[in-house]
Structure formats: C-alpha cells, structure tokens
Design a protein around this motif. Structure first.
Motif, PDB file in Angstrom:
ATOM      1  N   LEU A  83       0.844  -1.182   0.000  1.00 20.03           N
ATOM      2  CA  LEU A  83       0.000   0.000   0.000  1.00 20.03           C
ATOM      3  C   LEU A  83       0.884   1.238   0.000  1.00 20.03           C
ATOM      4  O   LEU A  83       1.998   1.209   0.507  1.00 20.03           O
ATOM      5  CB  LEU A  83      -0.905   0.006   1.238  1.00 20.03           C
ATOM      6  N   ARG A  84       0.347   2.333  -0.533  1.00 21.75           N
ATOM      7  CA  ARG A  84       1.102   3.578  -0.520  1.00 21.75           C
ATOM      8  C   ARG A  84       0.321   4.608   0.293  1.00 21.75           C
ATOM      9  O   ARG A  84      -0.856   4.852   0.037  1.00 21.75           O
ATOM     10  CB  ARG A  84       1.373   4.087  -1.942  1.00 21.75           C
ATOM     11  N   THR A  85       0.971   5.206   1.263  1.00 21.71           N
ATOM     12  CA  THR A  85       0.309   6.147   2.162  1.00 21.71           C
ATOM     13  C   THR A  85       0.197   7.532   1.518  1.00 21.71           C
ATOM     14  O   THR A  85       0.786   7.805   0.469  1.00 21.71           O
ATOM     15  CB  THR A  85       1.091   6.288   3.476  1.00 21.71           C
ATOM     16  N   ASP A  86      -0.530   8.419   2.192  1.00 16.42           N
ATOM     17  CA  ASP A  86      -0.694   9.771   1.680  1.00 16.42           C
ATOM     18  C   ASP A  86       0.621  10.540   1.618  1.00 16.42           C
ATOM     19  O   ASP A  86       0.731  11.520   0.888  1.00 16.42           O
ATOM     20  CB  ASP A  86      -1.688  10.547   2.543  1.00 16.42           C
ATOM     21  N   ASP A  87       1.631  10.132   2.405  1.00 19.38           N
ATOM     22  CA  ASP A  87       2.938  10.788   2.302  1.00 19.38           C
ATOM     23  C   ASP A  87       3.938   9.919   1.531  1.00 19.38           C
ATOM     24  O   ASP A  87       5.144  10.052   1.677  1.00 19.38           O
ATOM     25  CB  ASP A  87       3.480  11.187   3.675  1.00 19.38           C
ATOM     26  N   ASP A  88       3.396   8.989   0.722  1.00 14.88           N
ATOM     27  CA  ASP A  88       4.177   8.252  -0.272  1.00 14.88           C
ATOM     28  C   ASP A  88       5.159   7.251   0.329  1.00 14.88           C
ATOM     29  O   ASP A  88       6.282   7.080  -0.155  1.00 14.88           O
ATOM     30  CB  ASP A  88       4.935   9.221  -1.185  1.00 14.88           C
ATOM     31  N   VAL A  89       4.736   6.548   1.373  1.00 11.80           N
ATOM     32  CA  VAL A  89       5.520   5.459   1.955  1.00 11.80           C
ATOM     33  C   VAL A  89       4.848   4.139   1.596  1.00 11.80           C
ATOM     34  O   VAL A  89       3.617   4.005   1.689  1.00 11.80           O
ATOM     35  CB  VAL A  89       5.628   5.608   3.485  1.00 11.80           C
ATOM     36  N   ARG A  90       5.643   3.155   1.189  1.00 10.16           N
ATOM     37  CA  ARG A  90       5.114   1.841   0.824  1.00 10.16           C
ATOM     38  C   ARG A  90       4.994   0.979   2.084  1.00 10.16           C
ATOM     39  O   ARG A  90       5.958   0.828   2.843  1.00 10.16           O
ATOM     40  CB  ARG A  90       6.024   1.157  -0.204  1.00 10.16           C
ATOM     41  N   ILE A  91       3.801   0.409   2.288  1.00 12.33           N
ATOM     42  CA  ILE A  91       3.477  -0.363   3.485  1.00 12.33           C
ATOM     43  C   ILE A  91       3.058  -1.772   3.074  1.00 12.33           C
ATOM     44  O   ILE A  91       2.116  -1.938   2.285  1.00 12.33           O
ATOM     45  CB  ILE A  91       2.330   0.304   4.272  1.00 12.33           C
ATOM     46  N   GLU A  92       3.735  -2.796   3.603  1.00 13.02           N
ATOM     47  CA  GLU A  92       3.328  -4.166   3.301  1.00 13.02           C
ATOM     48  C   GLU A  92       2.089  -4.519   4.115  1.00 13.02           C
ATOM     49  O   GLU A  92       1.962  -4.144   5.278  1.00 13.02           O
ATOM     50  CB  GLU A  92       4.451  -5.155   3.591  1.00 13.02           C
ATOM     51  N   ALA A  93       1.159  -5.242   3.480  1.00 12.87           N
ATOM     52  CA  ALA A  93      -0.086  -5.601   4.146  1.00 12.87           C
ATOM     53  C   ALA A  93      -0.547  -6.968   3.675  1.00 12.87           C
ATOM     54  O   ALA A  93      -0.251  -7.389   2.553  1.00 12.87           O
ATOM     55  CB  ALA A  93      -1.173  -4.559   3.864  1.00 12.87           C
ATOM     56  N   VAL A  94      -1.273  -7.665   4.543  1.00 14.29           N
ATOM     57  CA  VAL A  94      -1.797  -9.004   4.249  1.00 14.29           C
ATOM     58  C   VAL A  94      -3.280  -9.014   4.582  1.00 14.29           C
ATOM     59  O   VAL A  94      -3.694  -8.560   5.662  1.00 14.29           O
ATOM     60  CB  VAL A  94      -1.075 -10.089   5.073  1.00 14.29           C
ATOM     61  N   TYR A  95      -4.070  -9.515   3.640  1.00 12.06           N
ATOM     62  CA  TYR A  95      -5.520  -9.655   3.836  1.00 12.06           C
ATOM     63  C   TYR A  95      -5.867 -11.127   3.939  1.00 12.06           C
ATOM     64  O   TYR A  95      -5.425 -11.946   3.127  1.00 12.06           O
ATOM     65  CB  TYR A  95      -6.280  -9.049   2.656  1.00 12.06           C
ATOM     66  N   GLU A  96      -6.686 -11.464   4.955  1.00  9.66           N
ATOM     67  CA  GLU A  96      -7.154 -12.833   5.134  1.00  9.66           C
ATOM     68  C   GLU A  96      -8.651 -12.822   5.405  1.00  9.66           C
ATOM     69  O   GLU A  96      -9.115 -12.065   6.270  1.00  9.66           O
ATOM     70  CB  GLU A  96      -6.419 -13.494   6.299  1.00  9.66           C
ATOM     71  N   PRO A  97      -9.421 -13.636   4.687  1.00  5.34           N
ATOM     72  CA  PRO A  97     -10.867 -13.666   4.907  1.00  5.34           C
ATOM     73  C   PRO A  97     -11.227 -14.371   6.206  1.00  5.34           C
ATOM     74  O   PRO A  97     -10.404 -15.070   6.807  1.00  5.34           O
ATOM     75  CB  PRO A  97     -11.385 -14.450   3.698  1.00  5.34           C
TER      76      PRO A  97
END
Length: 276
Positions: free
Chosen positions: A26-40
């Motif tokens: 993901l990219r934040t409003d101040d342009d930092v890349r953030i790793e994320a994991v989605y699980e149902p």
C-alpha cells in the motif's frame, strides 16, 4: 502495477497467497510503501459472499519492533478470523518489509489509514481497528483525527497503550527511549529488531493518546491492559478510560501487548470488534 493517477491511496504489487488471501504493498498519503496481508474470515462458509468478504474487517496495528509476519501478530489474525472477521495485518513504516522510517507513533496514523481504506476497497462496509502498545496509541490518534473519510474506523480497541508521551517510569521504557534517541540505540533497532528509526525529533509533538480519547466518541472504544504490564503501569489505562466514553478491561496476570495476549483474550477481543 502502476500507481499513477490513483489519488492519495494506492494498492500495488498485489499477489494471491491462498484462496481469498492476498498480500499487497500500500502507498500512504505521504508516499511510503506499506506491506499488508488480507485474510478472509474462517468462521464458516456463510460468513463469505461470492467476493470472499465478511461484513467486518479487523485491521491489526502491531507494537514497536513488530511486523505483519511476527508470530504474535499472525496468532491474533488467526483468532480474529475465526471469530467472523476478515483481517488485515500490516507492518508500520520502518518495520518488516515496509519502507520509510519509524516515527514511533506519529506519522504511523497514515499507515493505518491506508490499511483501513484498503479494507473498504475490498468491499467491507464496517472496519474495526485494534492496536497493541505503539499500535494502541496509533489507533487512538487515528480514530480522533480521521473521522469523516474512508479511512475512518467503526470501532476501536487499544491494548497496552500509553496514555502520554515521553514516559520513562519503567526500566523497559527507558531502554525503548535509548533505542529511539541514541545513534547506538538506532543501530540496535535496525540490526537487532529490523526496525529503522527516524533520527529526527517530533516537530510538532503529535496529539497524545489521552488527548485523542475525548475526540473519538461516538465511535465505540475499548481500552485493554494487563496488571503485569512491565512497560506502562495501570495509571495509563485508567487515564485513557477516564478521558472519554470508553470500556475498560483490566486483565489479571497479563503482561505487555500482543506477545502477552492469549487466545482467550484475543477471542473476546474478536467478538467485541465484530459485534460492538
């Protein structure tokens, strides 16, 4: 995948992990890349629609030096998914596989907002946030500051959170301050804990957790704290709960943050987050 033209929030490099699960940057409003994991949700087949989404998504904000792939964070995600929620875990800036530098609770609100907006992009009408330690301070400040956008939270739980900044009243917190403020400490953070810390002091000092609490209502708020927390004594949760409309759970025998949260507590938390 190009992120050009997608506005302040971006999802890039999405890859499937298992059926219904995915990993993203993901990219934040101040342009930092953030790793994320989605699980149902794993509660039952009736919890998912054709899209694989449950009604509620829980976004988990880890503590300082944590990350999305740490065992305690994965355990919390598994328990919450079993209580009927989809779950998003992520690594704050400067942690794990995310970019940027840790600001120890300041600009991390932008990381959380990006994860919450991703949950809504994935089709979840209701998004709850739960944070541990530093993550607890972040969910409180995020709930106070981001109330009108798609990044808002519909329910908030802060576990083992500080009430005020610059607390040095315990030996573990004095060690944390050494790691954050001293060049040698930041080297220990980088190479010992895989946490890259911004050397710059806060300017301005961000809204404190206890100042944030009165601004959260009418969003449901839960404060959870252990009576054996070695970092923040019980005056912290009592101060937070007394600052606004909040439910307070004082947990007998519990230590600090996600590492100390057992499955029984996580199950109760999951029920509160999905049903409040």
């Amino acid at each position: 995948m190009s992120s050009e033209g997608e506005g302040g929030f971006h999802m890039v490099d999405v890859s499937l992990i298992t059926s219904g699960s995915r990993r993203a940057m993901l990219r934040t409003d101040d342009d930092v890349r953030i790793e994320a994991v989605y699980e149902p949700s794993t509660a039952s087949v009736t919890d998912t629609a054709v899209t694989g989404t449950a009604a509620t998504a829980v976004v988990v904000a880890h503590g300082f030096t944590g990350a999305a792939d740490r065992p305690a964070v994965r355990r919390a995600a598994r328990v919450f998914a079993g209580r009927g929620a989809a779950v998003i875990t992520f690594s704050f800036r400067g942690h794990g596989g995310s970019g940027g530098l840790s600001t120890v609770g300041d600009r991390e609100v932008l990381d959380l907002a990006a994860a919450v907006r991703w949950a809504r992009e994935l089709g979840h009408a209701r998004v709850a946030t739960v944070g541990f330690s530093m993550g607890g301070s972040v969910v409180l400040r995020h709930a106070a500051l981001d109330r009108e956008t798609d990044g808002r939270a519909d329910a908030v739980a802060a576990v083992s959170a500080p009430a005020r900044w610059y607390y040095r009243g315990t030996a573990p917190m004095r060690r944390v301050h050494w790691v954050v403020t001293r060049p040698a400490g930041r080297l220990v953070g980088r190479y010992g804990f895989r946490t890259r810390i911004d050397r710059r002091a806060w300017d301005p000092v961000p809204l404190s957790p206890v100042q944030a609490v009165p601004l959260i209502a009418p969003t449901p708020l839960l404060i959870v704290h252990g009576d054996r927390d070695a970092y923040f004594p019980l005056d912290h949760p009592r101060m937070l709960a007394g600052a606004g409309a909040a439910e307070l759970w004082l947990e007998r025998g519990m230590g600090h943050a996600e590492n100390a949260a057992d499955e029984e507590l996580l199950a109760r938390l999951g029920d509160w987050l999905t049903r409040t």
